[in-house]
Design an enzyme around this catalytic site. Structure first.
Site, mmCIF file in Angstrom:
data_model
loop_
_atom_site.group_PDB
_atom_site.id
_atom_site.type_symbol
_atom_site.label_atom_id
_atom_site.label_comp_id
_atom_site.label_asym_id
_atom_site.label_seq_id
_atom_site.Cartn_x
_atom_site.Cartn_y
_atom_site.Cartn_z
ATOM 1 N N GLY A 80 8.920 11.828 3.887
ATOM 2 C CA GLY A 80 9.794 11.663 2.725
ATOM 3 C C GLY A 80 9.716 12.905 1.848
ATOM 4 O O GLY A 80 9.528 14.018 2.340
ATOM 5 N N ASP A 82 -8.157 11.019 0.024
ATOM 6 C CA ASP A 82 -7.933 10.982 -1.430
ATOM 7 C C ASP A 82 -7.780 9.543 -1.909
ATOM 8 O O ASP A 82 -7.779 9.292 -3.106
ATOM 9 C CB ASP A 82 -6.665 11.782 -1.773
ATOM 10 C CG ASP A 82 -6.411 11.858 -3.273
ATOM 11 O OD1 ASP A 82 -7.357 12.176 -4.025
ATOM 12 O OD2 ASP A 82 -5.267 11.577 -3.704
ATOM 13 N N GLU A 121 -10.232 0.853 -4.725
ATOM 14 C CA GLU A 121 -10.633 1.929 -5.639
ATOM 15 C C GLU A 121 -10.966 1.322 -7.003
ATOM 16 O O GLU A 121 -10.281 0.393 -7.434
ATOM 17 C CB GLU A 121 -9.477 2.928 -5.789
ATOM 18 C CG GLU A 121 -9.129 3.630 -4.495
ATOM 19 C CD GLU A 121 -7.858 4.485 -4.629
ATOM 20 O OE1 GLU A 121 -7.324 4.611 -5.748
ATOM 21 O OE2 GLU A 121 -7.411 5.002 -3.603
ATOM 22 N N ARG A 123 -2.196 5.686 0.829
ATOM 23 C CA ARG A 123 -2.931 4.588 0.218
ATOM 24 C C ARG A 123 -4.063 4.209 1.173
ATOM 25 O O ARG A 123 -3.894 4.294 2.397
ATOM 26 C CB ARG A 123 -2.026 3.358 0.009
ATOM 27 C CG ARG A 123 -0.998 3.495 -1.108
ATOM 28 C CD ARG A 123 -1.653 3.468 -2.482
ATOM 29 N NE ARG A 123 -0.693 3.528 -3.574
ATOM 30 C CZ ARG A 123 -0.339 4.648 -4.214
ATOM 31 N NH1 ARG A 123 -0.873 5.808 -3.876
ATOM 32 N NH2 ARG A 123 0.516 4.605 -5.213
ATOM 33 N N HIS A 172 -8.832 9.946 -5.692
ATOM 34 C CA HIS A 172 -7.400 9.717 -5.945
ATOM 35 C C HIS A 172 -6.866 10.691 -7.007
ATOM 36 O O HIS A 172 -6.417 10.269 -8.079
ATOM 37 C CB HIS A 172 -7.148 8.264 -6.366
ATOM 38 C CG HIS A 172 -5.734 7.820 -6.154
ATOM 39 N ND1 HIS A 172 -5.390 6.535 -5.812
ATOM 40 C CD2 HIS A 172 -4.555 8.492 -6.241
ATOM 41 C CE1 HIS A 172 -4.080 6.430 -5.710
ATOM 42 N NE2 HIS A 172 -3.540 7.616 -5.979
HETATM 43 P P1 NAP Z 1 9.303 8.748 -0.136
HETATM 44 O O1 NAP Z 1 10.142 9.944 -0.401
HETATM 45 O O2 NAP Z 1 9.907 7.394 -0.304
HETATM 46 O O3 NAP Z 1 8.728 8.884 1.340
HETATM 47 C C1 NAP Z 1 8.093 7.838 2.004
HETATM 48 C C2 NAP Z 1 8.222 8.088 3.497
HETATM 49 O O4 NAP Z 1 7.491 7.055 4.187
HETATM 50 C C3 NAP Z 1 9.653 8.059 3.998
HETATM 51 O O5 NAP Z 1 9.859 9.173 4.797
HETATM 52 C C4 NAP Z 1 9.734 6.783 4.849
HETATM 53 O O6 NAP Z 1 10.574 7.068 5.970
HETATM 54 C C5 NAP Z 1 8.279 6.582 5.268
HETATM 55 N N1 NAP Z 1 7.982 5.177 5.491
HETATM 56 C C6 NAP Z 1 8.292 4.126 4.701
HETATM 57 N N2 NAP Z 1 7.862 2.989 5.260
HETATM 58 C C7 NAP Z 1 7.287 3.325 6.425
HETATM 59 C C8 NAP Z 1 6.672 2.571 7.478
HETATM 60 N N3 NAP Z 1 6.579 1.238 7.411
HETATM 61 N N4 NAP Z 1 6.185 3.247 8.543
HETATM 62 C C9 NAP Z 1 6.287 4.597 8.618
HETATM 63 N N5 NAP Z 1 6.879 5.357 7.662
HETATM 64 C C10 NAP Z 1 7.362 4.720 6.580
HETATM 65 O O7 NAP Z 1 8.013 8.757 -1.059
HETATM 66 P P2 NAP Z 1 7.166 10.008 -1.581
HETATM 67 O O8 NAP Z 1 7.622 10.403 -2.930
HETATM 68 O O9 NAP Z 1 7.111 11.038 -0.507
HETATM 69 O O10 NAP Z 1 5.724 9.301 -1.728
HETATM 70 C C11 NAP Z 1 5.114 8.763 -0.581
HETATM 71 C C12 NAP Z 1 3.848 8.010 -0.889
HETATM 72 O O11 NAP Z 1 2.787 8.914 -1.165
HETATM 73 C C13 NAP Z 1 3.842 7.073 -2.102
HETATM 74 O O12 NAP Z 1 4.507 5.858 -1.851
HETATM 75 C C14 NAP Z 1 2.358 6.885 -2.324
HETATM 76 O O13 NAP Z 1 1.866 5.831 -1.493
HETATM 77 C C15 NAP Z 1 1.756 8.214 -1.861
HETATM 78 N N6 NAP Z 1 1.306 9.036 -3.006
HETATM 79 C C16 NAP Z 1 -0.017 9.224 -3.208
HETATM 80 C C17 NAP Z 1 -0.448 10.011 -4.251
HETATM 81 C C18 NAP Z 1 -1.910 10.250 -4.474
HETATM 82 O O14 NAP Z 1 -2.298 10.470 -5.617
HETATM 83 N N7 NAP Z 1 -2.736 10.280 -3.441
HETATM 84 C C19 NAP Z 1 0.463 10.589 -5.124
HETATM 85 C C20 NAP Z 1 1.802 10.365 -4.905
HETATM 86 C C21 NAP Z 1 2.216 9.593 -3.828
HETATM 87 P P3 NAP Z 1 11.408 5.905 6.693
HETATM 88 O O15 NAP Z 1 12.157 5.204 5.609
HETATM 89 O O16 NAP Z 1 12.256 6.598 7.674
HETATM 90 O O17 NAP Z 1 10.387 5.048 7.344
HETATM 91 C C1 8YV Z 2 -0.936 8.098 -9.396
HETATM 92 C C2 8YV Z 2 -0.085 7.910 -7.006
HETATM 93 O O1 8YV Z 2 -1.985 8.837 -9.917
HETATM 94 O O2 8YV Z 2 2.143 8.372 -7.613
HETATM 95 C C3 8YV Z 2 1.384 7.725 -6.879
HETATM 96 O O3 8YV Z 2 1.809 6.941 -6.010
HETATM 97 O O4 8YV Z 2 -0.827 7.423 -6.223
HETATM 98 C C4 8YV Z 2 -0.658 8.755 -8.088
HETATM 99 O O5 8YV Z 2 0.190 9.814 -8.383
HETATM 100 C C5 8YV Z 2 -1.336 6.690 -9.420
HETATM 101 O O6 8YV Z 2 -0.329 5.843 -9.002
HETATM 102 C C6 8YV Z 2 -1.752 6.313 -10.834
HETATM 103 O O7 8YV Z 2 -2.419 5.146 -10.811
#
Ligand code: NAP
Ligand code: 8YV
Length: 326
Positions: free
Chosen positions: A154, A257, A262, A233, A280
């Site tokens: 994504g 991360d 958590e 996650r 995280h």
């Molecule tokens: P996004 O643009 O919606 O991208 C999510 C991607 O996941 C899409 O390409 C989607 O493609 C794919 N996906 C959805 N459901 C799926 C499934 N069941 N199996 C396989 N692929 C699947 O979201 P984003 O802005 O990139 O953010 C993605 C995620 O990163 C967030 O939802 C969050 O969990 C994580 N995140 C973590 C942090 C952190 O602090 N560690 C920070 C920000 C985000 P398809 O629809 O083609 O499946």
């Molecule tokens: C946030 C995240 O720090 O955007 C997300 O999905 O995991 C992090 O950017 C978190 O959600 C804050 O609790």
């Protein structure tokens, strides 16, 4: 808009605290001694929630106590902490914070990858402990010659892919569907992707659909030279299987991360040498947390000004354009 009551469910950044206090009447649930009594007194007035991903589930139990709730503005692009189906059923809009954190999270993912493969945290410990005086730090594995598989191509996944390309690492990916306009090879299952790469980077949403999509079989497919990176996650990986794979060297190393439960993560992780563990922090810079906080506030301001939500989650986009005049 001072007559509009907004409930804050956990600790918020100064940007959110100031932005909300300037515009609305704010209630801090975390500061209440008696949550039930607090919600009984203030719940019926509340029309908006400013939610933090790390402070409990936002769903039917809370919604039942907020009969006039219109919008949940979530701090984070991931919104697996919010029961979107229940919100939809009740006509409540949910917003998140996409885009503003994409580059920050992608930067961190590459930093975590390099730290994991080149063993940076262990190398620094070698210096700090004085061990360098007794001998050089052992040679590490390398990124050279590796292939990257991204699960979830994504917004953030694509930003990670761009960075990997700049590092000379070929990229392929898995998602539910092939992405349009993308030349990277697509794999129809996580296991098939793992079989064909030696770095697997997770960047999907959490929630039931992605629960433990990385299991013992996927880690086995990644192989003994395999590196597992998770910025999605904790729920996307079977942590029992991951701990076993790291202990038994079924995979080479992991950079994590995110975790289940958590901040009370599994104690076994702390004993594992071939993993880099972060609390995280992928979006956790002052710059990016300010931008996320501003978007949390702006979604509420826009909604209550009658201009609709700015960044509704896709499942609720069609109900999010209306907004309610204050
Ligand atoms: P996004 O643009 O919606 O991208 C999510 C991607 O996941 C899409 O390409 C989607 O493609 C794919 N996906 C959805 N459901 C799926 C499934 N069941 N199996 C396989 N692929 C699947 O979201 P984003 O802005 O990139 O953010 C993605 C995620 O990163 C967030 O939802 C969050 O969990 C994580 N995140 C973590 C942090 C952190 O602090 N560690 C920070 C920000 C985000 P398809 O629809 O083609 O499946
Ligand atoms: C946030 C995240 O720090 O955007 C997300 O999905 O995991 C992090 O950017 C978190 O959600 C804050 O609790």
């Amino acid at each position: 808009m001072k007559d509009i009551n907004v409930l804050v469910t956990g600790a918020v950044t100064p940007t959110v605290a100031d932005g909300l206090t300037n515009a609305f009447t704010v209630h801090h649930l975390a500061k209440a001694d008696d949550r039930t009594a607090y919600l009984h007194e203030h719940g019926p007035k509340v029309r908006g929630i400013a939610a933090t991903g790390s402070h409990g589930a936002i769903g039917a139990e809370l919604f039942d106590q907020l009969p006039n709730l219109e919008i949940v503005s979530n701090f984070g692009v991931g919104y697996d902490n919010v029961d979107v189906g229940e919100a939809r059923r009740r006509g409540i809009v949910v917003t998140n914070t996409p885009e503003v954190l994409t580059d920050e999270v992608a930067d961190l993912a590459l930093g975590l990858l390099i730290a994991t493969v080149r063993q940076l945290t262990r190398a620094e410990q070698h210096l700090r402990s004085g061990a360098w005086r007794q001998g050089a730090f052992p040679l590490s594995p390398s990124l050279r010659g590796r292939k990257v598989g991204i699960v979830g191509l994504g917004r953030i996944g694509k930003a990670i892919a761009t960075r990997c390309e700049a590092f000379g690492l070929p990229v392929s990916y898995h998602g539910r569907n092939p992405q349009s306009g993308v030349a990277y090879p697509y794999h129809k299952s996580v296991e098939d992707l793992a079989q064909n790469v030696d770095i697997l980077i997770m960047v999907t949403p959490g929630g039931p659909e992605t629960r433990q999509i990385v299991n013992a079989g996927v880690l086995q497919a990644l192989g003994p030279n395999g590196v597992f990176i998770n910025v999605a996650r904790g729920s996307v990986v079977d942590e029992d299987a991951l701990i076993a794979a790291l202990r038994n060297k079924t995979i080479l190393a992991a950079g994590l991360d995110v975790f289940e439960n958590e901040p009370n993560i599994r104690a076994e992780f702390l004993e594992i040498e071939n993993a880099v563990l972060l609390p995280h922090v992928a979006s956790g810079s002052v710059h990016t947390r300010q931008a996320m906080g501003q978007l949390v506030v702006d979604n509420l301001l826009s909604w209550f000004d009658g201009r609709g939500a700015i960044t509704p989650v896709p499942e609720l986009a069609e109900v999010a354009s209306g907004g309610k005049a204050s």
